[in-house]
Design an enzyme around this catalytic site. Structure first.
Site, PDB file in Angstrom:
ATOM      1  N   HIS A 102     -12.617 -17.931  61.577  1.00  0.00           N
ATOM      2  CA  HIS A 102     -11.425 -17.214  61.140  1.00  0.00           C
ATOM      3  C   HIS A 102     -11.526 -15.752  61.563  1.00  0.00           C
ATOM      4  CE1 HIS A 102     -10.191 -20.236  57.773  1.00  0.00           C
ATOM      5  NE2 HIS A 102     -10.310 -20.795  58.972  1.00  0.00           N
ATOM      6  N   GLU A 131     -11.248 -13.022  59.882  1.00  0.00           N
ATOM      7  CA  GLU A 131     -12.093 -12.234  58.986  1.00  0.00           C
ATOM      8  C   GLU A 131     -13.569 -12.457  59.309  1.00  0.00           C
ATOM      9  OE1 GLU A 131      -8.938 -14.205  56.239  1.00  0.00           O
ATOM     10  OE2 GLU A 131      -9.931 -14.645  58.134  1.00  0.00           O
ATOM     11  N   CYS A 140      -8.732 -17.428  53.141  1.00  0.00           N
ATOM     12  CA  CYS A 140      -9.006 -18.701  52.480  1.00  0.00           C
ATOM     13  C   CYS A 140     -10.185 -18.480  51.532  1.00  0.00           C
ATOM     14  CB  CYS A 140      -9.334 -19.782  53.514  1.00  0.00           C
ATOM     15  SG  CYS A 140     -10.873 -19.494  54.434  1.00  0.00           S
ATOM     16  N   CYS A 158     -13.615 -17.610  53.253  1.00  0.00           N
ATOM     17  CA  CYS A 158     -13.599 -16.241  53.774  1.00  0.00           C
ATOM     18  C   CYS A 158     -13.644 -15.228  52.635  1.00  0.00           C
ATOM     19  CB  CYS A 158     -12.375 -16.003  54.659  1.00  0.00           C
ATOM     20  SG  CYS A 158     -12.531 -16.732  56.305  1.00  0.00           S
TER      21      CYS A 158
END
Length: 151
Positions: free
Chosen positions: A75, A77, A103, A106
């Site tokens: 992701h 992040e 999410c 994360c």
């Protein structure tokens, strides 16, 4: 002449970074800052040097996991945090700007890295069609300020 706020500048950069993603399902960008300075950037995609989904699987994108998510990509992040850590950047007290709310996995990484504020443009829950932004709830529960920009 009015000047853009740093919040707007960093979110605009995250939106532009999202356009770098090779993901065929969602393009997400992230910017990590500290004291009005950019300390790392990221966008969603597979680990550097592996593959690009839109090139290797141009018709349907990469294989999906059991929850319908990309089985190969990091992701945005994660990429921003990993790049910062790889280069010895301290993240304690940093702010994260991301185009999609984090999410839950994360969010745990964000919290563990010492990031104190998270601003996002769009809701992960709305994107996934689920009832709750679990990542945002987690962050707010444990003292990280997390909220939607402009709302």
């Amino acid at each position: 002449m009015s000047k853009l706020s740093f919040d707007d500048i960093f979110m605009n950069l995250a939106l532009d970074l999202a356009k770098r993603s090779h993901c065929m399902k969602a393009q997400v960008g992230a910017v990590l800052t500290k004291d009005t300075r950019i300390i790392s950037i990221g966008y969603n995609g597979p680990p550097a040097g592996t593959h690009n989904c839109d090139e290797e699987w141009p018709d349907a994108g990469c294989p999906r996991d059991s929850k319908g998510s990309c089985s190969l990509a990091l992701h945005a992040e994660e990429n921003a945090i990993l790049y910062a850590v790889k280069n010895g950047t301290k993240l304690e007290g940093a702010t994260l700007y991301t185009t999609l709310s984090p999410c839950l996995p994360c969010a745990r990484l964000i919290y563990s890295a010492g990031i104190k504020r998270v601003y996002f443009k769009h809701s992960y829950a709305e994107y996934k069609g689920i009832a709750l932004d679990e990542g945002v709830e987690f962050l707010n529960r444990f003292g990280v300020v997390a909220g939607k920009m402009g709302g």
